[in-house]
Design a protein around this motif. Structure first.
Motif, short mmCIF file in Angstrom:
data_model
loop_
_atom_site.label_atom_id
_atom_site.label_comp_id
_atom_site.label_asym_id
_atom_site.label_seq_id
_atom_site.Cartn_x
_atom_site.Cartn_y
_atom_site.Cartn_z
N THR A 177 0.83 -1.21 0.00
CA THR A 177 0.00 0.00 0.00
C THR A 177 0.86 1.26 0.00
OG1 THR A 177 -1.69 -1.18 1.28
CG2 THR A 177 -1.85 1.21 1.20
N ILE A 178 1.91 1.29 0.85
CA ILE A 178 2.80 2.45 0.90
C ILE A 178 3.48 2.66 -0.44
CG2 ILE A 178 4.92 3.36 1.95
CD1 ILE A 178 4.12 1.94 4.54
N VAL A 179 3.98 1.58 -1.03
CA VAL A 179 4.68 1.68 -2.32
C VAL A 179 3.73 2.19 -3.40
CG1 VAL A 179 5.73 0.30 -4.17
CG2 VAL A 179 6.41 -0.07 -1.80
N SER A 180 2.53 1.64 -3.47
CA SER A 180 1.58 2.04 -4.51
C SER A 180 1.17 3.51 -4.37
CB SER A 180 0.33 1.15 -4.45
OG SER A 180 0.65 -0.20 -4.62
N PHE A 225 -8.20 12.76 -1.61
CA PHE A 225 -8.04 11.56 -0.79
C PHE A 225 -8.75 10.36 -1.42
CE2 PHE A 225 -9.11 8.70 2.73
CZ PHE A 225 -7.88 8.58 3.34
N GLY A 226 -9.98 10.57 -1.88
CA GLY A 226 -10.74 9.48 -2.49
C GLY A 226 -10.07 8.96 -3.75
N GLN A 227 -9.54 9.86 -4.57
CA GLN A 227 -8.85 9.44 -5.79
C GLN A 227 -7.60 8.63 -5.47
OE1 GLN A 227 -8.33 13.44 -7.43
NE2 GLN A 227 -9.70 12.93 -9.12
N LEU A 228 -6.88 9.07 -4.45
CA LEU A 228 -5.66 8.36 -4.06
C LEU A 228 -5.98 6.95 -3.58
CD1 LEU A 228 -2.61 8.39 -3.51
CD2 LEU A 228 -3.10 9.37 -1.26
N VAL A 229 -7.03 6.83 -2.78
CA VAL A 229 -7.43 5.51 -2.27
C VAL A 229 -7.86 4.60 -3.42
CG1 VAL A 229 -9.10 4.27 -0.84
CG2 VAL A 229 -8.09 6.40 -0.01
N ARG A 230 -8.66 5.12 -4.32
CA ARG A 230 -9.17 4.30 -5.44
C ARG A 230 -8.04 3.82 -6.34
NH1 ARG A 230 -12.08 7.78 -7.35
NH2 ARG A 230 -10.91 8.41 -9.20
N ARG A 231 -7.14 4.71 -6.69
CA ARG A 231 -6.04 4.33 -7.59
C ARG A 231 -5.06 3.39 -6.91
NH1 ARG A 231 -3.99 9.70 -10.69
NH2 ARG A 231 -2.44 8.16 -11.39
N THR A 232 -4.88 3.55 -5.61
CA THR A 232 -3.99 2.64 -4.87
C THR A 232 -4.58 1.24 -4.82
OG1 THR A 232 -3.18 4.47 -3.50
CG2 THR A 232 -2.82 2.24 -2.67
N VAL A 233 -5.88 1.15 -4.54
CA VAL A 233 -6.54 -0.16 -4.48
C VAL A 233 -6.49 -0.84 -5.84
CG1 VAL A 233 -8.76 -1.32 -4.15
CG2 VAL A 233 -8.04 0.46 -2.55
N CYS A 274 -2.94 -2.17 -6.33
CA CYS A 274 -2.55 -3.28 -5.43
C CYS A 274 -3.33 -4.56 -5.69
CB CYS A 274 -2.76 -2.87 -3.97
SG CYS A 274 -1.59 -1.65 -3.37
N ARG A 275 -4.57 -4.41 -6.20
CA ARG A 275 -5.48 -5.53 -6.26
C ARG A 275 -4.92 -6.72 -7.03
NH1 ARG A 275 -11.11 -3.71 -8.26
NH2 ARG A 275 -9.84 -3.25 -10.10
N ILE A 301 -0.99 -8.49 -5.32
CA ILE A 301 -0.76 -9.09 -4.00
C ILE A 301 -0.15 -10.47 -4.12
CG2 ILE A 301 -1.88 -9.99 -1.93
CD1 ILE A 301 -1.54 -7.01 -1.90
N GLU A 302 -0.66 -11.28 -5.05
CA GLU A 302 -0.14 -12.64 -5.22
C GLU A 302 1.34 -12.62 -5.62
OE1 GLU A 302 -1.02 -16.73 -7.79
OE2 GLU A 302 -2.40 -15.01 -7.90
N GLY A 303 1.67 -11.76 -6.59
CA GLY A 303 3.06 -11.65 -7.02
C GLY A 303 3.96 -11.13 -5.90
#
Length: 364
Positions: A114-117, A133-141, A144-145, A148-150
């Protein structure tokens, strides 16, 4: 033209300086309030778990030190005197290891990705005004989505590679205590039965002791020797961890030609390629945060937090865990900045080489 290229290379070398990397990471983190709040909220689960983990670690280290000190001072009788201590220590060691292996590693991986993204999005975003804030959260998710497996595979590879180093630290510490325990802290004696030529047996007793100056000199030499090995391992671990951390960043941010993520050995190989020639700067960045983390924990171990009141112990543990979490955020933002500079330098050099090759082909 040559002067322009040289100026560009000098500017990039300056950007890769570890002090400049730390300054830019701090400015990026604390200069964007939305990024700071988001990373603070994402680090809360790790912060809460680390308080419990550190309290368990303090108890384990305290019991382990008592056990080792008991070995040094009661070499002839520690098997009898320390049975109860050993019975309590082994379950605590297993518990601490399991806490580190599963909940801590998983939470740390999620927090790291999450920090890296988020820091990458803010660092590479040229948008004005800054992202909401909302844009940052959406683009980070979104970023990351599918990674995670990699990231988990790369993290397991890193854990596999770092395990021998941790065993090296453990072996150095154990070997030092074992050697010191062999010389004892005073006189010791041993007895045995031998057979004479006539078949009879007799009893011999030897009293042996190290001269105090000789023993002190021997202990000093052993301390310096093992301290030197420890520092070499620490430097190697910091150098390698720089490449391992960049490998995790590659797993989060990059994808291959097939559109799939790059992870595992491929991510570590690519990170090694990006960081080639900049190992010293990566080592310096990692050493700063490693020494900071150790320095935060040392007062508690030196002043025996386990012997203080429960409230004071929890309060101080919460304080230094909070500082460690802040340092962890700055560390990963710094790793992102360092990764971006190394990657840009490699891609620009590659582009210059391709342009040079085309120019030669046209001239021919």
């Amino acid at each position: 033209m040559i002067r322009r290229v040289l100026q560009k290379e000098m500017k990039m070398e300056e950007d890769l300086d570890y002090i400049n990397v730390l300054k830019r990471a701090t400015k990026l983190l604390f200069g964007n309030i939305n990024l700071l709040i988001f990373l603070f909220l994402c680090s809360l689960p790790l912060f809460c778990f680390l308080i419990y983990f550190e309290l368990s670690l303090q108890t384990t280290v305290s019991l382990a030190s008592q056990y080792l000190v008991g070995q040094l001072h009661n070499w002839d009788y520690y098997y009898v005197r320390q049975d109860a201590l050993s019975e309590n220590l082994i379950p605590l060691l297993i518990q601490t290891f399991l806490l580190y292996l599963f909940p801590y590693c998983l939470l740390d991986l999620l927090t790291t990705s999450t920090i890296v993204s988020a820091s990458w999005i803010v660092h590479t975003s040229g948008e004005e005004p800054p992202l909401r804030f909302g844009q940052l959260v959406r683009r980070t998710v979104e970023l990351c989505r599918n990674r995670i497996e990699g990231c988990l595979i790369t993290s397991l590879n890193v854990l596999l590679l770092s395990t021998p180093v941790f065993f090296g630290f453990f072996f150095v510490a154990t070997n030092y205590f074992y050697i010191i325990s062999l010389i004892g802290v005073g006189n010791y004696s041993y007895h045995y039965i031998d057979l004479d030529e006539g078949g009879g047996d007799y009893y011999r007793s030897y009293n042996s002791s190290f001269d105090i100056p000789v023993r002190m000199l021997f202990e000093a030499v052993m301390a310096v020797f093992h301290c030197a090995i420890f520092l070499v391992l620490l430097a190697k671990f910091s150098k390698w961890s720089s490449g391992w951390n960049m490998g995790l960043i590659v797993s989060v941010l990059e994808e291959g030609e097939d559109g799939q993520g790059i992870y595992g050995p491929d991510a570590l190989t690519l990170s090694s390629y990006y960081g080639r020639g900049h190992e010293k700067r990566g080592l310096q960045v990692m050493l700063v945060f490693l020494i900071f983390t150790i320095a935060m924990r040392m007062p508690c171990f030196c002043f025996k937090c386990t012997e203080s009141s429960k409230g004071t112990r929890v309060l101080y543990t919460s304080f230094y865990v909070g500082l460690i979490c802040v340092g962890n955020m700055i560390k990963w933002v710094a790793c992102v900045v360092f990764y971006e500079d190394c990657r840009t330098r490699v891609l620009e050099k590659k582009g210059d080489l391709e342009i040079g090759s085309k120019s030669k082909a046209l001239a021919a």
